[in-house]
Scaffold this active site. Sequence first.
Site, PDB file in Angstrom:
ATOM      1  N   LYS A   1       7.675  32.196   9.661  1.00 47.01           N
ATOM      2  CA  LYS A   1       8.661  31.147   9.501  1.00 47.01           C
ATOM      3  C   LYS A   1       9.114  31.025   8.045  1.00 47.01           C
ATOM      4  O   LYS A   1      10.260  30.684   7.768  1.00 47.01           O
ATOM      5  CB  LYS A   1       8.056  29.807   9.946  1.00 47.01           C
ATOM      6  CG  LYS A   1       8.150  29.597  11.445  1.00 47.01           C
ATOM      7  CD  LYS A   1       9.290  28.665  11.790  1.00 47.01           C
ATOM      8  CE  LYS A   1       9.214  28.187  13.221  1.00 47.01           C
ATOM      9  NZ  LYS A   1       9.819  29.086  14.162  1.00 47.01           N
ATOM     10  N   ARG A   2       8.212  31.284   7.147  1.00 42.89           N
ATOM     11  CA  ARG A   2       8.498  31.074   5.732  1.00 42.89           C
ATOM     12  C   ARG A   2       9.561  32.020   5.191  1.00 42.89           C
ATOM     13  O   ARG A   2      10.303  31.673   4.286  1.00 42.89           O
ATOM     14  CB  ARG A   2       7.228  31.233   4.893  1.00 42.89           C
ATOM     15  CG  ARG A   2       6.235  30.147   5.147  1.00 42.89           C
ATOM     16  CD  ARG A   2       5.194  30.070   4.048  1.00 42.89           C
ATOM     17  NE  ARG A   2       4.299  28.945   4.274  1.00 42.89           N
ATOM     18  CZ  ARG A   2       4.626  27.695   4.013  1.00 42.89           C
ATOM     19  NH1 ARG A   2       5.826  27.414   3.532  1.00 42.89           N
ATOM     20  NH2 ARG A   2       3.781  26.723   4.255  1.00 42.89           N
TER      21      ARG A   2
END
Length: 484
Positions: free
Chosen positions: A258-259
């Site tokens: 996600k980052r």
Amino acid sequence: MDKKEVRVRFAPSPTGDLHVGNIRTALFDWAYARHTGGTFIFRIEDTDRERVTDEYIQAAIDTLKWLGLTWDEGPEVGGPNGPYLQSQRLDLYATWAAKFLEQKDAYKCYCSADELEAVREAQRAANQAPGYNGNCRDLSADQIVKFEAEGRKPVIRMRMPDGGTTFTDLIRGEVSFDHNFVPDFVLVRGDGSPLYTLAVAVDDVLMKVTHVLRGEDLLSSTPRQIRVYQAMGVKPEDYPVFAHLPFVMGQDNTKLSKRNGEVSIAWYRQAGYLPEAICNYLALLGWSPGDDLENISMKELTELFTVERVHSSPARFDMKKLEAINGDKIRALTIDEFMTWALPFLTQAGVISGTPEELALVKQALPIIQERITTLAEIPPMLKFLFVKEFAVDADSLPKISDSQSKEVLKVSYEQLQSLGDWTHESIEGVLRAALIDGMALKPRIAFGAVRIAVTGSHISPPLFESMQLLGRDKSLARIKASL
RNA sequence: GGUCCCGUCGUCUAGUGGCCUAGGACUCUGGCUUCUCAAGCCAGCUACGCGGGUUCGAAUCCCGUCGGGACUACCA
């Protein structure tokens, strides 16, 4: 390669939405099966029912279908080697585990989690390779009775013989592991449920899988898998061929998460990416057709794909390139296809409700925006001005038509347009050009810019004259008048 | 720490001893075109991790080194 029918499987463990890495693997599995005219098997590895849920399984099925990666055997379609959910094959694993026990290939291990952890701790402290120390390998009958009396629930552990395992990986060549670094491993939990190490090997054998194309993270578990084949009595020439695919990583060279970039395929779907674009882009991660070809169809992929051309080095996921390919794919759509993709986005955004009139207008409008978007999600904001009930100029564009020159442009435009005979983009353009560019000696971008904002509400829009034609005389004139 | 895998432009890649003064694509920069935004066209920037060999010749073969990653669970 050989005359045996190729059977490939994609076997995810759906502990969440299928992500970019999973799908790249699925895509290669699928492409290889299709390329060879073989069978594509879809199997769900849900031996860890604490993490795999029915919702995730269903989502995985939906995602694969949406992408067009159809399977020949698996959930929903069935097949001669089912069931294809490992949670429905428990008796099979139990039978084999019992057989391994009987053959002395495996043994019961009574060590508790705490004890094992203590051993690992000590090994780490002593700078040794952590791993099972063989404590329960040769328990005496007395010891077993004692452990049982203590109420310990044993796991079933596979005995790794001395020596090593060497196998040929289609992508990496010959790979060897010394068994000193492959400790005895657990096949069955204390509660009797099977682990991946058991289930994967049993299923691949029973489902007659000939080629295992999977992520590189499973490379070091291959000796364990081969060990189970041996215990099952499979002849070496009947082992599946392995090919370990390189990773797909995030921008910063760490695992995709996600980052550093969206991972869930479901996200890309709702963000307006075409399945063909996703597959095309993913196919280029770790593989290439060989020449300068890049934009390929699913059909071409199945024709061109070979494992020999798969890279051994990891690839970084690049959203920009995905966007570029998505734009290319959108531009290549026929209007009817484009329409089919666009409608759900327009209705979900509340731009249209789906009346025949709206649909007809959408179909006319799509050609003028087709080359201006990179994702389907850009369609609603771009066509909103054609359908909005209560029109208002965007707040950030409003100041741009508030000056006296703009007012003058709009006033002249209104007067000229009012008397225009046929309302076509050619005639609209002709009138405005004559009045504003020739008549007022204005630069086109200045003059048309003001009209654009008044009519579409934004300084960015589809081509102005076409937009006005689609909007119609009444609405166009009303909006210009309203901004005077 | 150990085992295993990997190392060409910023990114994805082509390249399997001479065709490489390393090609394409995406990104980025500049320009053209132009009613905005795009699209399209043209140009430009930028790479064989490093060090040794082998060879007439190495991005391509060998060795070392450095760097990155995976695994090291009663996860998969």
